[in-house]
Design a protein around this motif. Structure first.
Motif, mmCIF file in Angstrom:
data_model
loop_
_atom_site.group_PDB
_atom_site.id
_atom_site.type_symbol
_atom_site.label_atom_id
_atom_site.label_comp_id
_atom_site.label_asym_id
_atom_site.label_seq_id
_atom_site.Cartn_x
_atom_site.Cartn_y
_atom_site.Cartn_z
ATOM 1 N N ILE A 1 9.942 29.247 8.994
ATOM 2 C CA ILE A 1 9.259 29.044 10.284
ATOM 3 C C ILE A 1 8.731 27.610 10.417
ATOM 4 C CG2 ILE A 1 7.072 30.038 9.421
ATOM 5 C CD1 ILE A 1 8.424 30.067 13.063
ATOM 6 N N THR A 2 8.348 26.987 9.322
ATOM 7 C CA THR A 2 7.796 25.631 9.407
ATOM 8 C C THR A 2 8.837 24.626 9.895
ATOM 9 O OG1 THR A 2 6.185 26.129 7.690
ATOM 10 C CG2 THR A 2 6.657 23.806 8.056
ATOM 11 N N LEU A 3 10.109 24.915 9.657
ATOM 12 C CA LEU A 3 11.158 24.037 10.164
ATOM 13 C C LEU A 3 11.689 24.537 11.510
ATOM 14 C CD1 LEU A 3 12.278 21.468 8.570
ATOM 15 C CD2 LEU A 3 10.706 22.953 7.370
ATOM 16 N N VAL B 1 14.277 14.920 6.008
ATOM 17 C CA VAL B 1 13.893 14.091 4.862
ATOM 18 C C VAL B 1 13.353 15.004 3.767
ATOM 19 C CG1 VAL B 1 12.611 12.057 4.092
ATOM 20 C CG2 VAL B 1 13.205 12.306 6.513
ATOM 21 N N GLY B 2 14.002 14.965 2.582
ATOM 22 C CA GLY B 2 13.578 15.790 1.438
ATOM 23 C C GLY B 2 14.330 17.103 1.423
ATOM 24 N N LEU B 3 15.171 17.299 0.405
ATOM 25 C CA LEU B 3 15.919 18.561 0.320
ATOM 26 C C LEU B 3 15.263 19.456 -0.734
ATOM 27 C CD1 LEU B 3 18.355 19.913 1.683
ATOM 28 C CD2 LEU B 3 19.731 19.229 -0.275
ATOM 29 N N GLY B 4 14.107 19.998 -0.362
ATOM 30 C CA GLY B 4 13.422 20.971 -1.217
ATOM 31 C C GLY B 4 13.402 22.312 -0.502
ATOM 32 N N ARG C 1 22.126 13.265 -5.852
ATOM 33 C CA ARG C 1 22.446 14.352 -6.782
ATOM 34 C C ARG C 1 22.510 15.722 -6.103
ATOM 35 N NH1 ARG C 1 17.470 16.660 -9.475
ATOM 36 N NH2 ARG C 1 15.883 15.698 -8.168
ATOM 37 N N LYS C 2 21.927 15.868 -4.926
ATOM 38 C CA LYS C 2 22.010 17.164 -4.229
ATOM 39 C C LYS C 2 23.038 17.134 -3.080
ATOM 40 C CE LYS C 2 17.031 18.069 -5.047
ATOM 41 N NZ LYS C 2 15.698 18.095 -4.384
ATOM 42 N N GLN C 3 23.896 16.099 -3.090
ATOM 43 C CA GLN C 3 24.804 15.917 -1.950
ATOM 44 C C GLN C 3 25.721 17.124 -1.709
ATOM 45 O OE1 GLN C 3 27.374 12.427 -2.133
ATOM 46 N NE2 GLN C 3 27.502 12.395 0.088
ATOM 47 N N VAL D 1 5.971 17.494 8.527
ATOM 48 C CA VAL D 1 5.577 18.834 8.088
ATOM 49 C C VAL D 1 5.055 18.786 6.648
ATOM 50 C CG1 VAL D 1 6.942 20.173 9.734
ATOM 51 C CG2 VAL D 1 7.964 19.507 7.576
ATOM 52 N N GLY D 2 5.479 17.789 5.889
ATOM 53 C CA GLY D 2 4.937 17.585 4.541
ATOM 54 C C GLY D 2 3.468 17.192 4.640
ATOM 55 N N LEU D 3 2.702 17.646 3.673
ATOM 56 C CA LEU D 3 1.245 17.393 3.686
ATOM 57 C C LEU D 3 0.817 16.818 2.337
ATOM 58 C CD1 LEU D 3 -0.204 20.599 5.379
ATOM 59 C CD2 LEU D 3 -0.703 18.262 6.049
ATOM 60 N N ARG E 1 8.465 22.433 -12.284
ATOM 61 C CA ARG E 1 9.814 22.096 -11.808
ATOM 62 C C ARG E 1 9.807 21.715 -10.328
ATOM 63 N NH1 ARG E 1 14.105 26.409 -13.390
ATOM 64 N NH2 ARG E 1 15.283 25.070 -11.963
ATOM 65 N N VAL E 2 8.965 22.365 -9.512
ATOM 66 C CA VAL E 2 8.873 21.973 -8.094
ATOM 67 C C VAL E 2 8.403 20.521 -8.018
ATOM 68 C CG1 VAL E 2 7.642 22.353 -5.914
ATOM 69 C CG2 VAL E 2 8.465 24.314 -7.238
ATOM 70 N N LEU E 3 7.419 20.174 -8.851
ATOM 71 C CA LEU E 3 6.873 18.807 -8.812
ATOM 72 C C LEU E 3 7.923 17.765 -9.194
ATOM 73 C CD1 LEU E 3 3.330 19.532 -10.299
ATOM 74 C CD2 LEU E 3 3.865 18.863 -7.948
HETATM 75 P P1 NAP Z 1 9.409 20.893 -2.255
HETATM 76 O O1 NAP Z 1 10.283 22.073 -2.433
HETATM 77 O O2 NAP Z 1 8.772 20.273 -3.443
HETATM 78 O O3 NAP Z 1 10.252 19.784 -1.448
HETATM 79 C C1 NAP Z 1 9.774 18.501 -1.187
HETATM 80 C C2 NAP Z 1 10.941 17.525 -1.274
HETATM 81 O O4 NAP Z 1 10.449 16.225 -0.944
HETATM 82 C C3 NAP Z 1 11.526 17.364 -2.666
HETATM 83 O O5 NAP Z 1 12.492 18.324 -2.959
HETATM 84 C C4 NAP Z 1 12.131 15.984 -2.599
HETATM 85 O O6 NAP Z 1 13.416 16.047 -1.965
HETATM 86 C C5 NAP Z 1 11.183 15.246 -1.651
HETATM 87 N N1 NAP Z 1 10.230 14.410 -2.399
HETATM 88 C C6 NAP Z 1 9.351 14.804 -3.351
HETATM 89 N N2 NAP Z 1 8.652 13.754 -3.824
HETATM 90 C C7 NAP Z 1 9.090 12.672 -3.153
HETATM 91 C C8 NAP Z 1 8.749 11.292 -3.176
HETATM 92 N N3 NAP Z 1 7.816 10.810 -4.012
HETATM 93 N N4 NAP Z 1 9.411 10.470 -2.329
HETATM 94 C C9 NAP Z 1 10.362 10.929 -1.506
HETATM 95 N N5 NAP Z 1 10.721 12.228 -1.450
HETATM 96 C C10 NAP Z 1 10.091 13.078 -2.253
HETATM 97 O O7 NAP Z 1 8.204 21.245 -1.283
HETATM 98 P P2 NAP Z 1 8.169 22.195 0.015
HETATM 99 O O8 NAP Z 1 7.687 23.541 -0.387
HETATM 100 O O9 NAP Z 1 9.429 22.040 0.754
HETATM 101 O O10 NAP Z 1 6.963 21.507 0.817
HETATM 102 C C11 NAP Z 1 7.037 20.163 1.239
HETATM 103 C C12 NAP Z 1 5.741 19.694 1.829
HETATM 104 O O11 NAP Z 1 5.487 20.418 3.040
HETATM 105 C C13 NAP Z 1 4.512 19.944 0.959
HETATM 106 O O12 NAP Z 1 3.631 18.840 1.115
HETATM 107 C C14 NAP Z 1 3.905 21.195 1.548
HETATM 108 O O13 NAP Z 1 2.537 21.303 1.319
HETATM 109 C C15 NAP Z 1 4.182 20.986 3.008
HETATM 110 N N6 NAP Z 1 4.201 22.202 3.822
HETATM 111 C C16 NAP Z 1 3.758 22.109 5.083
HETATM 112 C C17 NAP Z 1 3.821 23.195 5.922
HETATM 113 C C18 NAP Z 1 3.379 23.079 7.336
HETATM 114 O O14 NAP Z 1 3.084 24.088 7.955
HETATM 115 N N7 NAP Z 1 3.395 21.898 7.908
HETATM 116 C C19 NAP Z 1 4.336 24.397 5.450
HETATM 117 C C20 NAP Z 1 4.802 24.461 4.150
HETATM 118 C C21 NAP Z 1 4.744 23.350 3.338
HETATM 119 P P3 NAP Z 1 14.677 15.196 -2.515
HETATM 120 O O15 NAP Z 1 14.864 15.617 -3.951
HETATM 121 O O16 NAP Z 1 15.766 15.637 -1.621
HETATM 122 O O17 NAP Z 1 14.334 13.764 -2.362
#
Ligand code: NAP
Ligand code: ZN
Ligand code: ZN
Length: 366
Positions: free
Chosen positions: A179-181, A199-202, A227-229, A285-287, A347-349
């Motif tokens: 839903i966040t996306l 931006v960011g493939l997590g 690496r995730k291409q 959306v990242g925080l 691992r998430v970090l």
């Molecule tokens: P995640 O699985 O850790 O994905 C984040 C992705 O960001 C990583 O996979 C990586 O992608 C990229 N990244 C990480 N560190 C980086 C850096 N130093 N520079 C550039 N890219 C970096 O996290 P997630 O669960 O998707 O959540 C992402 C963020 O959204 C968090 O801050 C979370 O708190 C926030 N969030 C917000 C909402 C909202 O409602 N707005 C909801 C949920 C989560 P690559 O390996 O592809 O570079």
């Protein structure tokens, strides 16, 4: 039994056993690893649904909050807001769910229900208080506890339905990452003819790719490396670029209508804003723990917008779930027992998750 008799019976059960002992995992302080924790859930009230939790996704927000990176943490904290399971009990006035139904909970469990935001289905922006699923407070100020636990009790108006054709474990991440996306993709009109960058493939990013692709947009992933291409292309991306390569930022200048930024760490926003067309928007959306400076020049020279978006309201979350049912979209997951939650956080970090960890709650019995 008549309604009033059943209410009396319910009331007497509540009086003899006012709460339900519940097991889960909690962070007791910001520095502590998550560990087994027992607490109490309320007995279902008239409009409540009691859900046995089967799976709960691990969101990066769980890590930020368990470590008090946003500065508002309530301990002990049972994280988890990507919750799916089965209805185990219902209050006497519940009409939307029955025992045995699949049910899901996302990022919040209540809101004021009367402010303009609540009335227009934007409960996540409630003017009074959104009761977040964990690290939040109910209307009566009781702290909320999340989905890393065996059960949860929530008002039926804040409970979602998972389409029957979707696997339950892989659906859990839809409740936050999905839903966040989906919400900003819809709000900023992603669709055919629109160029969208993720931006960011997590966890969030991979759902963004799947959803933007299903909505018909041309999708580009901007990841730190290549690496995730192969995964990105398989998930539905048309293009994939490494942000570690400075050429990416010259090649893609003025390319996108919409950029959804899911990065969980501090970054140079100006570089990314320059990738927007005139009138394009980048939605955060990242925080991250630390704020990003906003470069005015990159906004001014292109009438660009920098915006933000938080998960989604109940109505839109159900719409997203139904959309996922129709398009057979779920998350790519790695299922873990709850005993591995601390390793999963590490691992998430390290961006080492393909693409969401989901906890199998049956492991609480091990
Ligand atoms: P995640 O699985 O850790 O994905 C984040 C992705 O960001 C990583 O996979 C990586 O992608 C990229 N990244 C990480 N560190 C980086 C850096 N130093 N520079 C550039 N890219 C970096 O996290 P997630 O669960 O998707 O959540 C992402 C963020 O959204 C968090 O801050 C979370 O708190 C926030 N969030 C917000 C909402 C909202 O409602 N707005 C909801 C949920 C989560 P690559 O390996 O592809 O570079
Ligand atoms: Zn989340
Ligand atoms: Zn409200």
């Amino acid at each position: 039994m008549t309604v009033s008799q059943s209410s009396i019976a319910e009331e007497s059960t509540r009086l003899t056993n006012p709460t339900i002992p519940t097991r889960g995992y909690a962070a007791v302080t910001a520095k502590a690893p998550l560990a087994p924790f027992s607490f109490e859930r309320r007995q279902p009230r008239e409009h409540d649904v009691l859900i046995d939790i089967q799976y709960c996704g691990i969101c990066h927000s769980d890590i930020h909050q368990a470590r008090d990176e946003w500065g508002d943490a309530i301990f002990p904290m049972v994280p988890g807001h990507e919750i799916v399971g089965t209805v185990k009990g219902v209050g006497s006035k519940v009409t939307k769910f029955k025992v045995g139904d699949r049910a899901a909970i996302g990022c919040f469990v209540d809101s004021c229900r009367t402010c303009p935001e609540c009335c227009s289905g934007l409960e996540q922006y409630c003017a009074v208080r959104t009761s977040w699923t964990y690290n939040g407070r109910e209307k009566d100020d009781t702290p909320t506890y999340g989905g890393y636990s065996e059960r949860i009790v929530v008002d039926e108006n804040y409970v979602l339905r998972i389409p029957e054709n979707l696997a339950l474990d892989a659906s859990a991440p839809l409740l936050c990452a999905g839903i966040t996306l989906y919400s900003p993709l819809k709000h900023w009109h992603a669709g055919p003819g629109k160029k969208v960058a993720i931006v960011g493939l997590g966890g969030l990013g991979h759902m963004g790719v799947k959803l933007a692709h299903a909505l018909g947009a041309e999708v580009t992933v901007l990841s730190q490396s290549l690496r995730k291409q192969a995964d990105g292309k398989r998930l539905g991306a048309d293009h994939f670029y490494a942000t570690s390569d400075p050429e990416t930022f010259t090649k893609l200048e003025r390319s996108f209508d919409l950029i959804l930024n899911t990065v969980s760490a501090q970054m140079d926003l100006g570089q990314y804003l320059n990738l927007l067309r005139v009138d394009g928007a980048m939605v955060m959306v990242g925080l991250p723990e630390k704020d990003n400076p906003v470069p005015a020049g990159a906004l001014v020279m292109g009438r660009r917008s920098l915006a933000g978006s938080a998960n989604g309201g109940i109505r839109e979350t159900q719409e997203m779930l139904d959309f996922c049912g129709k398009h057979k979209i779920v998350s790519d997951i790695e299922v873990i027992p709850i005993q591995q939650v601390n390793e999963a956080y590490e691992r998430v970090l390290k961006s080492d998750v393909r693409y969401r960890f989901v906890i199998d709650m049956a492991s609480l019995n091990k």
